[in-house]
Write a protein that holds these residues in place. Structure first.
Motif, short mmCIF file in Angstrom:
data_model
loop_
_atom_site.label_atom_id
_atom_site.label_comp_id
_atom_site.label_asym_id
_atom_site.label_seq_id
_atom_site.Cartn_x
_atom_site.Cartn_y
_atom_site.Cartn_z
N VAL A 35 -12.79 99.60 56.23
CA VAL A 35 -11.04 99.25 57.07
C VAL A 35 -10.44 99.98 56.33
O VAL A 35 -10.35 100.39 55.06
N GLU A 36 -9.80 100.73 57.25
CA GLU A 36 -8.93 102.41 56.95
C GLU A 36 -8.11 101.85 55.16
O GLU A 36 -7.47 100.97 55.20
N LYS A 37 -7.89 102.27 54.85
CA LYS A 37 -7.08 102.40 53.50
C LYS A 37 -5.84 101.92 53.65
O LYS A 37 -5.22 103.49 54.35
N SER B 20 -4.09 100.42 55.47
CA SER B 20 -3.77 99.77 56.93
C SER B 20 -3.81 98.34 57.70
O SER B 20 -3.37 98.09 58.25
N LEU B 21 -3.93 97.99 56.27
CA LEU B 21 -4.09 96.06 56.40
C LEU B 21 -2.71 96.12 56.13
O LEU B 21 -2.06 96.02 55.59
N ARG C 116 -0.63 92.16 57.12
CA ARG C 116 -0.87 90.78 57.65
C ARG C 116 0.50 90.50 58.43
O ARG C 116 1.84 90.94 57.94
N VAL D 48 -3.53 89.30 61.20
CA VAL D 48 -3.50 91.03 61.26
C VAL D 48 -3.48 91.89 61.68
O VAL D 48 -4.49 91.14 63.08
N SER D 49 -3.24 92.96 60.80
CA SER D 49 -3.44 94.27 61.97
C SER D 49 -3.95 95.10 60.54
O SER D 49 -3.93 95.49 59.84
N PHE D 50 -5.42 95.87 61.78
CA PHE D 50 -5.59 96.96 61.04
C PHE D 50 -6.52 98.28 60.91
O PHE D 50 -6.40 98.06 62.59
N ARG D 51 -6.87 99.18 60.96
CA ARG D 51 -7.74 100.08 61.25
C ARG D 51 -9.26 100.17 61.14
O ARG D 51 -9.48 99.86 59.73
N THR E 2 -5.73 94.03 65.88
CA THR E 2 -5.56 93.02 65.40
C THR E 2 -6.86 91.25 65.69
O THR E 2 -7.54 91.83 66.34
N GLU F 89 -9.77 96.08 52.65
CA GLU F 89 -9.57 97.31 52.31
C GLU F 89 -10.66 98.47 52.30
O GLU F 89 -11.54 98.31 51.11
#
Length: 148
Positions: A61-63, A65-66, A68, A74-77, A88, A99
């Motif tokens: 999980v990219e730092k 990018s998280l 809520r 939630v969305s993140f990269r 997503t 992260e």
């Protein structure tokens, strides 16, 4: 009499071959939705799968990018060091999800965004799925948790 036995034997063998082929085809048809291939973010960026294909993606999980959203969205990269893919997810995240931690998600790529139906996180400090480790090693960003 001898010709009749030979004919009967050939019929039995043909029926067995047809039954084997039919059962193999039925097993393959039943498994078509149960087989989910693993892809790293780099592989997804290089050759994006169609929106109907369900697959697994994994990496870190990219730092930063998280994000809520409302409720349980939630969305993140997710990244493997070479590329990153936006994700997503709506649902309850595992306790160890965070992260810069390893994760594997299952879902579909729709419009360049991976819509996860399931998220798995490592179950302790040292575990990471083999596919994720291999993808990170391929990109040269794997950090062995045993080495300090």
């Amino acid at each position: 009499m001898r010709g009749l036995k030979k004919k009967r034997r050939i019929q039995v063998i043909l029926v067995a071959v047809v039954a084997l082929a039919l059962s193999t085809a039925m097993i393959g048809y039943a498994m078509r939705d149960g087989i989910n291939f693993f892809r790293s973010p780099s592989q997804v960026v290089e050759a994006p799968p169609g929106p109907s294909e369900v697959f697994r993606i994994g990496g870190l999980v990219e730092k930063g990018s998280l994000i809520r959203g409302e409720g349980t969205t939630v969305s993140f990269r997710v990244t493997d060091g070479g590329a990153s893919v936006p994700v997503t997810f709506t649902g309850v995240l595992p306790d160890l999800f965070g992260e810069d931690e390893g994760m594997v998600g299952m879902g579909r790529l729709v419009g360049g965004v991976f819509e996860a139906s399931e998220i798995l996180a490592k179950h302790d400090e040292t575990y990471m799925p083999k596919e994720v480790v291999d993808a990170l090693k391929e990109q040269g960003v794997y950090k062995d948790p045993g080495a300090s």
